[in-house]
Design a protein around this motif. Sequence first.
Motif, short mmCIF file in Angstrom:
data_model
loop_
_atom_site.label_atom_id
_atom_site.label_comp_id
_atom_site.label_asym_id
_atom_site.label_seq_id
_atom_site.Cartn_x
_atom_site.Cartn_y
_atom_site.Cartn_z
N VAL A 25 1.02 -1.45 -0.09
CA VAL A 25 -0.01 0.07 -0.13
C VAL A 25 0.99 1.40 0.17
O VAL A 25 0.62 2.23 -0.70
N THR A 26 1.87 1.32 0.78
CA THR A 26 2.75 2.47 0.90
C THR A 26 3.75 2.52 -0.13
O THR A 26 4.57 3.41 -0.28
N GLY A 27 3.90 1.51 -1.01
CA GLY A 27 4.98 1.56 -1.91
C GLY A 27 6.28 1.18 -1.45
O GLY A 27 7.36 1.41 -2.10
N ASN A 28 6.33 0.76 -0.09
CA ASN A 28 7.99 0.22 0.51
C ASN A 28 8.20 -1.23 -0.05
O ASN A 28 7.66 -2.07 0.69
N GLN A 29 9.04 -1.39 -0.84
CA GLN A 29 9.11 -2.43 -1.26
C GLN A 29 10.17 -3.16 -0.38
O GLN A 29 9.86 -4.42 -0.18
N HIS A 30 10.91 -2.61 0.65
CA HIS A 30 11.47 -3.45 1.69
C HIS A 30 10.59 -4.13 2.50
O HIS A 30 10.80 -5.19 2.77
N GLN A 31 9.52 -3.32 2.95
CA GLN A 31 8.65 -3.88 3.85
C GLN A 31 7.96 -4.93 3.03
O GLN A 31 7.66 -6.00 3.81
N GLN A 32 7.48 -4.90 1.99
CA GLN A 32 6.55 -6.00 1.20
C GLN A 32 7.84 -7.23 1.03
O GLN A 32 7.11 -8.26 1.19
N VAL A 33 9.10 -7.30 0.93
CA VAL A 33 9.77 -8.19 0.68
C VAL A 33 10.04 -8.95 2.20
O VAL A 33 9.92 -10.44 2.40
N ALA A 34 10.07 -8.04 3.09
CA ALA A 34 10.46 -8.75 4.28
C ALA A 34 9.14 -9.55 5.07
O ALA A 34 9.26 -10.44 5.61
N GLY A 35 8.07 -8.84 4.76
CA GLY A 35 6.60 -9.44 5.10
C GLY A 35 6.50 -10.73 4.34
O GLY A 35 6.08 -11.68 4.87
N LYS A 36 6.93 -10.91 3.17
CA LYS A 36 6.69 -12.19 2.13
C LYS A 36 7.64 -13.31 2.88
O LYS A 36 7.34 -14.26 2.99
N THR A 37 8.91 -12.80 3.32
CA THR A 37 9.96 -13.67 3.67
C THR A 37 9.41 -14.31 4.98
O THR A 37 9.49 -15.46 5.44
N ASP A 38 8.90 -13.49 6.05
CA ASP A 38 8.23 -13.79 7.38
C ASP A 38 7.27 -14.62 6.95
O ASP A 38 6.95 -15.69 7.93
N ARG A 39 6.37 -14.57 6.28
CA ARG A 39 5.27 -15.18 5.89
C ARG A 39 5.60 -16.75 5.57
O ARG A 39 5.01 -17.62 6.18
N VAL A 40 6.46 -16.78 4.69
CA VAL A 40 7.01 -18.15 4.21
C VAL A 40 7.53 -18.93 5.35
O VAL A 40 7.23 -19.94 5.58
N VAL A 41 8.32 -18.11 6.22
CA VAL A 41 9.00 -19.00 7.45
C VAL A 41 7.76 -19.24 8.54
O VAL A 41 7.81 -20.29 8.85
N GLY A 42 6.78 -18.32 8.60
CA GLY A 42 5.69 -18.72 9.44
C GLY A 42 5.12 -19.84 8.97
O GLY A 42 4.65 -21.11 9.65
N ASN A 43 4.68 -19.77 7.75
CA ASN A 43 3.87 -21.15 6.97
C ASN A 43 4.79 -22.37 7.06
O ASN A 43 4.31 -23.70 7.51
N LEU A 44 6.06 -22.30 6.92
CA LEU A 44 6.96 -23.66 7.11
C LEU A 44 7.03 -24.05 8.60
O LEU A 44 7.03 -25.25 8.75
N LYS A 45 7.05 -23.22 9.30
CA LYS A 45 6.98 -23.83 10.69
C LYS A 45 5.71 -24.26 11.11
O LYS A 45 5.65 -25.48 11.77
N GLN A 46 4.33 -23.79 10.62
CA GLN A 46 3.32 -24.31 10.80
C GLN A 46 3.09 -25.79 10.23
O GLN A 46 2.67 -26.73 10.63
#
Length: 57
Positions: A25-46
């Motif tokens: 939403v804010t156009g901050n690509q760093h936040q977007q990429v960091a969120g995606k990697t954290d999401r993948v890690v959380g899903n892998l843990k699950q």
Amino acid sequence: MRLGRKIRDKAQAVKAWTRQRLGRVTGNQHQQVAGKTDRVVGNLKQACGKVKDAFKR
């Protein structure tokens, strides 16, 4: 798998999803990429927790 760990892993995935959307939403690509990697890690843990539970039985 313990309930506390399940909740923590799910919360990490939800938090990461929110971070990714906020970055989009804010156009901050760093936040977007960091969120995606954290999401993948959380899903892998699950997924690992589900596999552990399956082999426990």
